[in-house]
Design an enzyme around this catalytic site. Structure first.
Site, PDB file in Angstrom:
ATOM      1  N   ASP A  23       0.845  -1.185   0.000  1.00 44.12           N
ATOM      2  CA  ASP A  23       0.000   0.000   0.000  1.00 44.12           C
ATOM      3  C   ASP A  23       0.879   1.232   0.000  1.00 44.12           C
ATOM      4  OD1 ASP A  23      -0.115   1.007   3.128  1.00 44.12           O
ATOM      5  OD2 ASP A  23      -0.077  -1.180   2.998  1.00 44.12           O
ATOM      6  N   ASP A  43      -9.397   3.573   6.757  1.00 46.97           N
ATOM      7  CA  ASP A  43      -8.230   3.393   7.619  1.00 46.97           C
ATOM      8  C   ASP A  43      -8.492   4.171   8.900  1.00 46.97           C
ATOM      9  OD1 ASP A  43      -5.801   3.855   8.965  1.00 46.97           O
ATOM     10  OD2 ASP A  43      -4.628   4.055   7.136  1.00 46.97           O
ATOM     11  N   GLU A  50      -7.103   4.362  12.660  1.00 49.84           N
ATOM     12  CA  GLU A  50      -6.012   3.878  13.499  1.00 49.84           C
ATOM     13  C   GLU A  50      -5.503   4.891  14.509  1.00 49.84           C
ATOM     14  OE1 GLU A  50      -2.079   3.825  11.493  1.00 49.84           O
ATOM     15  OE2 GLU A  50      -3.237   4.129   9.638  1.00 49.84           O
TER      16      GLU A  50
END
Length: 208
Positions: free
Chosen positions: A11, A97, A99
């Site tokens: 990624d 995403d 996090e």
């Protein structure tokens, strides 16, 4: 999981600069995720170039949005939708995403905000999004919420198998390194694995 070797992926974001996706493909990378957007307004300046070049090189592609917990979930979802535009039938599902905790938005819980993002993006693309996270963050801020209906992309490094966050019993993708080296990418990049050993299995996830 199968007993065969999992498919390899990477990624990237603008931090990797210009990527030679043909070289990446020739290095044995089957799939890749590129950062599309972040928060309410940011769009990764390298995304559109990566998105088109991944397809041209024959790398199965996916796109992710970096979720800011202090920002409005619907504004974030629409930022991602606009940045991505559309998905081809053989593209991977969209990814959120989540996090880092950067503060709370409004009075809603983080879980309900995240659900709003997922619902909006799912409706826009007709696909069930993937959740990228780490176990420590997830268990601290979202551990009591059930998001097990969404495929998991887990991040954990230096282990033989990652720890599962609350609610999941297995992973679909695993980001196993943040300091990998792959032909076609200048400097370090994240290395990923798919919990399957064949392109047919990956195609089933993409919907192709």
């Amino acid at each position: 999981m199968t007993s065969k070797s999992p498919l390899k992926g990477i990624d990237v974001s603008h931090y990797q600069g210009a990527v030679d996706w043909s070289a990446v493909k020739n290095a044995g990378v089957s799939f890749a995720f590129a950062k599309a957007s972040d928060g309410n307004t940011y769009v990764d300046p390298q995304f559109r170039t990566n998105w088109q070049a991944m397809k041209a090189a024959g790398v199965v592609r996916g796109a992710y949005h970096f979720y800011e917990t202090k920002d409005d979930p619907l504004t974030q979802a629409n930022n991602f939708i606009a940045a991505l535009g559309s998905l081809d039938s053989d593209d991977l599902p969209p990814v959120v995403d989540i996090e880092c905790y950067s503060g709370a938005f409004g009075t809603s819980s983080l879980a309900s905000n995240l659900q709003s993002w997922l619902d909006t993006v799912s409706k826009a693309f007709g696909r069930t999004p993937i959740i990228y996270t780490g176990s420590s963050f997830w268990n601290t801020y979202l551990g009591s919420a059930d998001f097990s209906a969404y495929p998991l992309w887990i991040a954990e490094y230096g282990v033989s198998q990652p720890k599962m966050p609350n609610g999941w019993s297995n992973w679909t993708f695993w980001q196993s390194s943040q300091s990998g080296s792959v032909a076609g990418v200048s400097g370090a990049c994240d290395l990923d694995q798919f919990a399957g050993s064949s392109m047919a299995e990956l195609s089933m996830l993409s919907g192709a």
